[in-house]
Design a protein around this motif. Structure first.
Motif, PDB file in Angstrom:
ATOM      1  N   LYS A 196      26.617  50.403  30.970  1.00  0.00           N
ATOM      2  CA  LYS A 196      25.448  49.526  30.982  1.00  0.00           C
ATOM      3  C   LYS A 196      25.886  48.078  30.836  1.00  0.00           C
ATOM      4  O   LYS A 196      25.294  47.158  31.393  1.00  0.00           O
ATOM      5  N   GLU A 197      26.962  47.858  30.056  1.00  0.00           N
ATOM      6  CA  GLU A 197      27.492  46.512  29.865  1.00  0.00           C
ATOM      7  C   GLU A 197      28.386  46.074  31.018  1.00  0.00           C
ATOM      8  O   GLU A 197      28.416  44.886  31.383  1.00  0.00           O
ATOM      9  N   PHE A 198      29.117  47.016  31.606  1.00  0.00           N
ATOM     10  CA  PHE A 198      30.200  46.621  32.511  1.00  0.00           C
ATOM     11  C   PHE A 198      30.155  47.316  33.868  1.00  0.00           C
ATOM     12  O   PHE A 198      31.030  47.120  34.697  1.00  0.00           O
ATOM     13  N   GLY A 199      29.113  48.103  34.113  1.00  0.00           N
ATOM     14  CA  GLY A 199      29.029  48.805  35.395  1.00  0.00           C
ATOM     15  C   GLY A 199      28.955  47.868  36.584  1.00  0.00           C
ATOM     16  O   GLY A 199      29.348  48.232  37.701  1.00  0.00           O
ATOM     17  N   TRP A 200      28.484  46.644  36.358  1.00  0.00           N
ATOM     18  CA  TRP A 200      28.403  45.673  37.457  1.00  0.00           C
ATOM     19  C   TRP A 200      29.768  45.417  38.091  1.00  0.00           C
ATOM     20  O   TRP A 200      29.856  45.157  39.296  1.00  0.00           O
ATOM     21  N   TYR A 201      30.832  45.484  37.273  1.00  0.00           N
ATOM     22  CA  TYR A 201      32.174  45.222  37.798  1.00  0.00           C
ATOM     23  C   TYR A 201      32.558  46.294  38.811  1.00  0.00           C
ATOM     24  O   TYR A 201      33.201  46.010  39.828  1.00  0.00           O
ATOM     25  N   TYR A 202      32.163  47.536  38.556  1.00  0.00           N
ATOM     26  CA  TYR A 202      32.449  48.639  39.468  1.00  0.00           C
ATOM     27  C   TYR A 202      31.706  48.454  40.787  1.00  0.00           C
ATOM     28  O   TYR A 202      32.254  48.694  41.862  1.00  0.00           O
ATOM     29  N   ASP A 203      30.429  48.049  40.701  1.00  0.00           N
ATOM     30  CA  ASP A 203      29.644  47.835  41.918  1.00  0.00           C
ATOM     31  C   ASP A 203      30.205  46.697  42.755  1.00  0.00           C
ATOM     32  O   ASP A 203      30.147  46.722  43.982  1.00  0.00           O
ATOM     33  N   LEU A 204      30.761  45.698  42.108  1.00  0.00           N
ATOM     34  CA  LEU A 204      31.327  44.553  42.823  1.00  0.00           C
ATOM     35  C   LEU A 204      32.662  44.921  43.464  1.00  0.00           C
ATOM     36  O   LEU A 204      32.992  44.439  44.554  1.00  0.00           O
ATOM     37  N   ALA A 205      33.447  45.780  42.811  1.00  0.00           N
ATOM     38  CA  ALA A 205      34.810  46.084  43.261  1.00  0.00           C
ATOM     39  C   ALA A 205      34.851  47.009  44.469  1.00  0.00           C
ATOM     40  O   ALA A 205      35.827  47.018  45.218  1.00  0.00           O
ATOM     41  N   ARG A 206      33.798  47.791  44.687  1.00  0.00           N
ATOM     42  CA  ARG A 206      33.788  48.786  45.766  1.00  0.00           C
ATOM     43  C   ARG A 206      33.309  48.153  47.068  1.00  0.00           C
ATOM     44  O   ARG A 206      32.213  47.593  47.134  1.00  0.00           O
ATOM     45  N   ASP A 207      34.108  48.247  48.134  1.00  0.00           N
ATOM     46  CA  ASP A 207      33.661  47.676  49.397  1.00  0.00           C
ATOM     47  C   ASP A 207      32.944  48.729  50.238  1.00  0.00           C
ATOM     48  O   ASP A 207      32.743  49.870  49.796  1.00  0.00           O
ATOM     49  N   SER A 208      32.576  48.367  51.436  1.00  0.00           N
ATOM     50  CA  SER A 208      31.755  49.250  52.279  1.00  0.00           C
ATOM     51  C   SER A 208      32.510  50.476  52.759  1.00  0.00           C
ATOM     52  O   SER A 208      31.906  51.444  53.214  1.00  0.00           O
ATOM     53  N   GLU A 209      33.849  50.449  52.665  1.00  0.00           N
ATOM     54  CA  GLU A 209      34.656  51.596  53.092  1.00  0.00           C
ATOM     55  C   GLU A 209      35.200  52.384  51.905  1.00  0.00           C
ATOM     56  O   GLU A 209      36.100  53.196  52.053  1.00  0.00           O
ATOM     57  N   HIS A 210      34.650  52.130  50.740  1.00  0.00           N
ATOM     58  CA  HIS A 210      35.095  52.779  49.496  1.00  0.00           C
ATOM     59  C   HIS A 210      36.559  52.466  49.189  1.00  0.00           C
ATOM     60  O   HIS A 210      37.285  53.279  48.612  1.00  0.00           O
TER      61      HIS A 210
END
Length: 790
Positions: free
Chosen positions: A420-434
């Motif tokens: 909840k605190e840091f999940g945004w970093y995961y969403d930012l790091a993943r590109d459209s091709e995984h």
């Protein structure tokens, strides 16, 4: 803890310590200067340009775009993007979601109708996740050609992280399955650390369709065994051993067992005297780590791999002893802060998890079933997010790698609150091709140590903890009880980086927090507000953390000095810190008296003593003044002997700098310790050995002892790491002997001849030394020996 037993006969010539210089890209990058930070907030809509020395751009999640955010000064030296209010688009992938909507040079000013009024990078990332969890329509404010308008990027719908993610979390499961499918389609390429982690992620998915691919990769690894002579062997051996051991434990493929045994044998034999590891194996000539010594970021993975190898049934000489001694070393940081770079004391400088070493240690101690250490390190892992988690020496790759698997030891509620605190970093790091291209920390150079690493495995392993397929992703049950809701709240709360504006009650409560980082930050704020007052009643509290809080608030020197005898190391450390703040010269005497009384203090105590009283940058005269200012001279000399015998070269080197200012008779009394450290430095913190040895030689030279001349000549002749700190000073010592130095001319001539033209600097320096010695008049007297004074 293993110690060295030293016999100290006076040799005619010393055996040289041969530290081999290694090609080390990570160290090189650490020395590179970070990009300069602009003094103003840039406005690309007003014609500002991307600075030439700008740090890297960012993957902007599955949009297919990349963008640059302004970096500002922040935690430690790594910076943050808190001052960013715009995102300059630097790249748009053809065929990606943003293709046709964004192009290079566009500026993102906000989300929907609202402009960024806080960190643009984090706001963008959180909005991206929210958009995917809704209808997939990601609405942005785009500036292009002088015009601002709202545009929409159509993204695939994806649920939000659950409250227990990655457990019982559709989003985590989808990302794991899609990520593994994309990774398998690309294949497992060149053998290396990133590929080992990618292969582990496929195993951790629990999907049998990937077993053949991983099997082929494992056999490829075995067919090309690593040589101990490669650069950074401990790194490569450790992660290869981790991969092969986890692979064997899952598949029982006998073909990889001999290689696990071979790797483990090298790692056990290659450990240093404190059962730690550096970038390379121990120097067989002196059983010391090479270069600048221990590097705990690799040491923990090494011993973790050895623990897994033991579970595979591997048996190599001294394996059990090695694991036990290494655990002893890493356990000594429990409750005190983050595991440091090398042999130093626990640190709070970089927050709760200094480059992932605490998180990795949580996993290691869980493999051992050590409840106390696992619990502490798992709590620090959970308290590390945001700027704390993003920082990292030479980059934050390993800080990210070990993070969530360690948090998972606290249970599903822990991971859910952390994401909840840091999940945004995961969403930012993943590109459209995984793909998960290495992101780095905000102010990191684009050509840093891990640039170009496609490391989906580092993230997919996190999503895979719910499937519990590997020892490192939950198959080995947690040795601790799941944290309660209240404990989880405390863990997250401890991760706040500032207590500015916190209430008095919050600060007071935090002063006795489980977290040494939170305590330090709260104390700093309370001191700023002049809130710390005497708390004598807490000195007798049963809870040592309450005693720590009380000691930190003391203003009575004598009362504080009594707390040096507390049974809890945390209290003793707090007492030493408070004493130094109240009266540094009196504090030295009190702490030295304590050392002499107990005779054997924790290495952490003496390391912190050095930090507090004799910090890096302190001059010898200042150290000498503190040492000579102690009234009880017999006690002072006894304490100095203890510190000269410390296992940490930094501790003894700081003391040695002040020894030359002691009365001559006291120097004579210390000659056994001085000589011992001149020829054989301590096992720990070897990067400070050169300064220690030269300081000791300078004391010997001040008495014109022949041993000082002989050792100085050997230090000049020694062609090893740390020459900048050693050869010039040692050469000055040699010339100070004037004509007597003619006796070591053969040694100097041999040293001069050993340098080629590319080492012109040292060749010229030694030539000048030789010339000076030759011109000196022939001495009429003989040099004395240490034996003559004892």
């Amino acid at each position: 803890m293993m110690t060295l037993s030293l016999l100290l006969p006076v040799p005619k010539r010393l055996k040289r310590l041969c530290f081999v210089a290694l090609p080390f890209v990570l160290s090189f990058q650490a020395l590179a200067k970070d990009p300069a930070l602009p003094n103003k907030i840039l406005d690309f809509t007003a014609g500002d340009q991307l600075p030439k020395n700008a740090s890297h751009d960012w993957t902007l999640g599955p949009t297919g775009a990349r963008g640059w955010c302004q970096v500002s000064k922040g935690i430690a030296a790594e910076g943050n993007t808190s001052s960013s209010r715009q995102i300059l688009i630097t790249q748009v992938a053809k065929g990606g979601a943003a293709d046709g909507v964004l192009k290079k040079g566009d500026v993102i000013l906000g989300i929907g109708a609202k402009r960024f009024d806080r960190d643009a990078r984090i706001t963008f990332a959180k909005a991206l996740g929210s958009a995917q969890a809704a209808d997939g329509k990601f609405v942005l404010q785009r500036f292009r050609g002088g015009k601002t308008e709202q545009v929409t990027i159509a993204l695939p719908k994806l649920p939000a992280f659950s409250n227990t993610a990655p457990y019982d979390c559709k989003k985590s499961s989808i990302l794991l399955d899609q990520g593994c499918a994309a990774l398998a389609k690309r294949g497992l390429g060149k053998v290396g650390i990133a590929t080992h982690l990618n292969a582990l992620a496929l195993l951790a998915s629990g999907d049998e369709q990937y077993l053949e691919l991983v099997k082929n990769y494992a056999h490829k690894v075995v067919r090309k065994p690593l040589s101990p002579e490669i650069g950074l062997p401990c790194w490569h051996f450790a992660f290869t051993n981790l991969f092969l051991s986890e692979y064997y434990l899952l598949t029982k493929d006998q073909k990889v067992l001999p290689e696990i045994k071979r790797l483990s044998g090298h790692l056990v034999a290659g450990r240093g005297p404190l059962s730690t590891w550096g970038h390379s194996f121990v120097d067989p000539n002196n059983h010391r780590l090479r270069g600048y010594g221990a590097v705990n970021a690799v040491g923990v993975p090494v011993v973790m791999s050895l623990t897994l190898a033991r579970e595979c049934g591997i048996d190599v000489p001294n394996l059990d002893k090695c694991i036990t001694e290494s655990a002893h070393f890493f356990r000594r940081h429990v409750g005190l802060g983050a595991i440091p770079y090398g042999d130093g004391p626990p640190t709070t400088q970089y927050g709760h998890d200094d480059n992932g070493k605490n998180s990795a240690s949580a996993l290691f101690f869980n493999l051992l079933g050590d409840d106390m250490a696992t619990r502490y390190y798992a709590r620090t892992a959970m308290a590390s997010y945001g700027s704390d988690r993003e920082q990292g020496h030479t980059g934050n790759f390993f800080n990210m790698l070990w993070s969530l698997p360690a948090v998972a030891l606290g249970g599903p509620e822990s991971t859910g609150m952390w994401l909840k605190e840091f999940g945004w970093y995961y969403d930012l790091a993943r590109d459209s091709e995984h793909k998960y291209r290495y992101q780095g920390y905000p102010n990191e150079r684009s050509n840093s140590a891990h640039s170009g690493w496609d490391c989906p495995g580092a993230y997919l392993l996190h999503y895979a903890v719910a499937r519990k397929q590997l020892r490192l992703t939950g198959k080995k049950p947690s040795s601790i009880k799941a944290f309660t809701t209240e404990e989880n709240k405390e863990n997250i709360s401890a991760g706040r980086v500032s207590y500015k504006g916190a209430s008095a009650d919050v600060l007071k409560k935090t002063l006795s927090s489980w977290s040494p980082v939170a305590r330090m930050r709260a104390e700093k704020e309370m001191r700023k507000r002049k809130m710390l007052v005497g708390a004598e009643t807490g000195l007798k509290a049963t809870d040592p953390l309450e005693r720590v809080a009380a000691v930190s608030s003391l203003s009575d020197f004598d009362m504080c000095a009594k707390m040096l005898e507390d049974s809890d190391l945390r209290v003793r450390l707090a007492a030493m810190q408070t004493l130094a703040r109240l009266n540094k010269s009196r504090a030295v005497a009190s702490v030295f008296k304590h050392l002499v009384r107990v005779k054997k203090e924790s290495p952490v105590f003496t390391q912190k003593l050095s930090d507090i009283f004799f910090p890096l940058g302190a001059r010898g005269k200042m150290i000498g003044d503190l040492l000579t200012g102690i009234e009880d001279r017999k006690m002072a000399v006894s304490a100095i002997k203890i510190l000269m015998d410390d296992e940490d070269a930094l501790v003894s080197s700081r003391i040695a700098m002040g020894v030359r200012y002691l009365p001559k008779q006291e120097q004579i009394d210390l000659l056994p310790q001085i000589y011992k450290r001149a020829i054989q430095p301590p096992p720990g913190n070897v990067m400070f050995s050169n300064g220690l040895r030269v300081s000791c030689v300078e004391v010997l030279a001040s008495m014109k002892l022949k041993e000082g001349l002989e050792i100085a000549a050997d230090l000049v002749a020694e062609n090893s790491w740390g020459r900048n700190a050693r050869i010039p000073r040692a050469a000055n010592v040699v010339t100070s002997y004037q004509g007597h130095a003619k006796a070591v001319l053969p040694e100097l001539n041999k040293a001069e001849a050993s340098y080629s033209k590319k080492d012109d600097k040292w060749k010229i320096l030694i030539q000048k030394t030789i010339t000076t010695v030759k011109k000196a008049p022939q001495p009429k007297d003989k040099l004395k020996s240490i034996r003559d004074l004892r």
